[in-house]
Design a protein around this motif. Sequence first.
Motif, short mmCIF file in Angstrom:
data_model
loop_
_atom_site.label_atom_id
_atom_site.label_comp_id
_atom_site.label_asym_id
_atom_site.label_seq_id
_atom_site.Cartn_x
_atom_site.Cartn_y
_atom_site.Cartn_z
N ALA A 76 -12.46 -2.61 -4.21
CA ALA A 76 -11.49 -3.07 -5.62
C ALA A 76 -11.43 -1.72 -6.37
CB ALA A 76 -11.41 -4.39 -5.75
N VAL A 77 -9.65 -1.30 -6.44
CA VAL A 77 -9.43 -0.29 -7.05
C VAL A 77 -8.08 -1.01 -8.05
CG1 VAL A 77 -10.10 1.71 -6.00
CG2 VAL A 77 -7.84 0.69 -5.61
N ALA A 78 -8.12 -0.49 -9.01
CA ALA A 78 -7.11 -0.78 -9.56
C ALA A 78 -5.99 -0.23 -11.01
CB ALA A 78 -7.45 -2.01 -10.64
N MET B 75 3.64 -1.96 -14.01
CA MET B 75 2.70 -2.41 -12.85
C MET B 75 2.04 -2.80 -13.26
SD MET B 75 6.14 -2.98 -10.70
CE MET B 75 4.88 -4.37 -9.47
N LEU B 76 0.97 -3.90 -12.70
CA LEU B 76 -0.75 -3.53 -12.17
C LEU B 76 -0.89 -4.16 -10.93
CD1 LEU B 76 -3.45 -3.51 -13.06
CD2 LEU B 76 -3.86 -6.35 -12.56
N ARG C 262 -2.08 -7.42 -1.35
CA ARG C 262 -2.72 -6.33 -2.53
C ARG C 262 -1.40 -7.62 -3.44
NH1 ARG C 262 0.81 -1.76 -1.15
NH2 ARG C 262 -0.60 -0.42 -0.87
N GLN C 263 -2.38 -7.30 -4.76
CA GLN C 263 -1.87 -7.64 -6.57
C GLN C 263 -0.87 -6.35 -6.96
OE1 GLN C 263 -4.19 -10.97 -8.17
NE2 GLN C 263 -6.44 -10.14 -6.85
N ASN C 264 0.20 -7.76 -7.23
CA ASN C 264 1.50 -6.97 -8.12
C ASN C 264 1.26 -7.16 -9.31
OD1 ASN C 264 0.62 -4.65 -5.88
ND2 ASN C 264 2.97 -5.21 -4.82
N LYS C 265 1.36 -7.61 -10.62
CA LYS C 265 1.65 -7.84 -11.64
C LYS C 265 2.80 -7.46 -12.13
CE LYS C 265 -0.54 -10.96 -14.65
NZ LYS C 265 0.48 -11.92 -14.96
#
Length: 241
Positions: A130-132, A155-156, A178-181
């Motif tokens: 997992a990369v961020a 945006m994360l 994919r999580q975009n926050k």
Amino acid sequence: DIRKIIESIAPFCAPLYFLAHRNADATQIKNNATVSFINTDHGRFLITAYHVWEAYLTKKQENENLILAIGSGNASPIILLDGVRLVSGDSDPLDIAVLTFNNINLVPEKQKKFFRIDCFPLVPPKVNDAVAFIGYPGKRRRPNQPELGVFSGGMLFVDLVTDVSEYKIYSVDIDNNRQNKMLEHGFETIDDFGGVSGAPVYVSRSGKVELVGFMTQFNGSNKIAIVARADYINNEGMIIC
């Protein structure tokens, strides 16, 4: 925990603005990207995508007053990059530009910090890691009152690595995982991520955040995230391919 991820990586990146001139206000920002801050035994460096640097050089020929600037945080003054210059660059196959500027020590430590790297070479991620990263899309940029500078919403992005090649890291979001926050409330979701190029990409290993790459582009209707591997940068800020 998303909040912990944000707190651990947000200080090490910022929006990078193309200002029409030194006294330009937010409405005169021509383009923006994302810039990374790193610190080694040989000094402090800024890193972004090489295509961002090329765009700056092209636009500088059209407007000699054009200047790069860093956003130090909402309602905070921008930092003009006087004497910005390329330390090392690679347009292909990596797409990385390592930069410095005359007043680099004036970056306010309360808002932004330089990510310390003590061990080289850096270690790339593996498939399924997992990369961020946090980037600053142009769609989330807006003027503030003049005394408040520019607002750039971050945006994360949290992705799983699907492939690692000789020079690039890929995350193909086949199943919409994919999580975009949005880092700030009050914005509608966007699907144009232009402006995130140059964002530093991190992986967590044994509870420690480690730098693995720099965002270069989204392809395929944003399904494919392409990241330049960071392990080709040495402690002098030079790219060794």
